[in-house]
Design a protein around this motif. Structure first.
Motif, PDB file in Angstrom:
ATOM      1  N   LEU A 158       0.816  -1.220   0.094  1.00  0.00           N
ATOM      2  CA  LEU A 158       0.054   0.009   0.040  1.00  0.00           C
ATOM      3  C   LEU A 158       1.034   1.233  -0.054  1.00  0.00           C
ATOM      4  O   LEU A 158       0.408   2.312  -0.573  1.00  0.00           O
ATOM      5  CB  LEU A 158      -0.976  -0.051   1.303  1.00  0.00           C
ATOM      6  N   ALA A 161       2.646   1.757  -3.566  1.00  0.00           N
ATOM      7  CA  ALA A 161       1.690   1.183  -4.712  1.00  0.00           C
ATOM      8  C   ALA A 161       1.976   1.631  -6.216  1.00  0.00           C
ATOM      9  O   ALA A 161       1.518   0.987  -6.956  1.00  0.00           O
ATOM     10  CB  ALA A 161       0.307   1.761  -4.473  1.00  0.00           C
ATOM     11  N   VAL A 167      -2.134  -3.863  -6.140  1.00  0.00           N
ATOM     12  CA  VAL A 167      -2.480  -3.865  -4.899  1.00  0.00           C
ATOM     13  C   VAL A 167      -3.671  -4.070  -4.566  1.00  0.00           C
ATOM     14  O   VAL A 167      -4.762  -3.455  -5.160  1.00  0.00           O
ATOM     15  CB  VAL A 167      -2.111  -2.247  -4.090  1.00  0.00           C
ATOM     16  N   ALA A 169      -6.495  -3.447  -2.297  1.00  0.00           N
ATOM     17  CA  ALA A 169      -6.852  -2.618  -1.040  1.00  0.00           C
ATOM     18  C   ALA A 169      -7.863  -3.396  -0.044  1.00  0.00           C
ATOM     19  O   ALA A 169      -7.907  -2.765   1.182  1.00  0.00           O
ATOM     20  CB  ALA A 169      -7.540  -1.454  -1.501  1.00  0.00           C
ATOM     21  N   GLU A 173      -3.725  -5.574   5.749  1.00  0.00           N
ATOM     22  CA  GLU A 173      -2.593  -4.638   5.846  1.00  0.00           C
ATOM     23  C   GLU A 173      -1.502  -4.932   6.859  1.00  0.00           C
ATOM     24  O   GLU A 173      -0.336  -4.932   6.575  1.00  0.00           O
ATOM     25  CB  GLU A 173      -3.348  -3.428   6.378  1.00  0.00           C
TER      26      GLU A 173
END
Length: 219
Positions: A158, A161, A167, A169, A173
């Motif tokens: 992230l 990117a 990536v 989303a 994370e």
């Protein structure tokens, strides 16, 4: 079986309990500067939520990194202490593998976390359970040809990117101890070998003894 899983290799301080079939309780707080302060209260919280005592734990699972030196050692030392106090085995898992498992992808992809110093910790996977490469630490620009065309998850992807072109989303994370525990439960049930609970730093810590350090001894 009652697994206590914990990981402090990413900014997430995360703990979970798993009975071999499902996650009983989980705690996750994202704070890169408070691993030592948050970890033990998190353990107390998941035990209380599950209505269990620490002495019911049969196995400890800990993320071994890669991760920054200070945060990573908090989880490893805590896991080793619990293992010794309870006289139960301590199993290590690559922290990137936990994030990959949480992603749930069944196609080739990349996991990348923030290694600071404008670098990432990363590895490539065939699917959510199969890592293809050893964990590495690199500048994103140096690995663009290896990662740019693949789906990717994690804070490192992230953050960069522009390099990690695919990536996701909606992917994880940071680390989740629930995913780490579920992966460990699968491996233990299949009799698969796991890692020793030793840190996977991949580079030296930031703090260094000065090159011209002068030793002073009493006369």
């Amino acid at each position: 079986m009652l697994l206590l899983a914990l990981d402090t290799a990413t900014p997430a301080v995360t703990v979970a309990l798993h009975d071999g079939s499902r996650v009983l309780a989980e705690s996750r707080q994202v704070d890169a500067r408070r691993h030592g302060e948050l970890l033990l209260p998190s353990v107390d919280r998941v035990l209380a939520e599950a209505g269990l005592k620490l002495d019911a734990v049969t196995d400890i699972v800990v993320g071994v990194g890669p991760g920054p030196y200070t945060g990573l050692r908090v989880g490893l030392v805590t896991a080793a202490t619990f293992g010794a106090a309870l006289d139960v085995p301590v199993h290590g898992l690559c922290s990137l593998d936990g994030i990959a498992y949480a992603a749930g992808l069944e196609e080739p992809f990349v996991v990348a976390t923030d290694a600071r110093r404008k670098e990432v910790y990363w590895a490539r996977y065939a699917d959510s359970r199969t890592r293809l490469t050893e964990p590495s630490v690199d500048r994103p620009a140096d690995i663009a040809g290896q990662v740019g065309s693949l789906p990717s998850v994690g804070a490192g992807a992230l953050l960069y990117a522009d390099v990690f072109g695919g990536v996701r989303a909606d992917g994880p994370e940071h680390q989740s101890a629930a995913a780490l525990a579920a992966l460990a439960a699968e491996k233990l049930a299949k009799g698969q070998e796991m890692l020793p609970p030793q840190p996977l730093y991949l580079r030296r810590p930031d703090a260094q003894v000065p090159a011209n350090y002068k030793v002073v001894t009493p006369k």
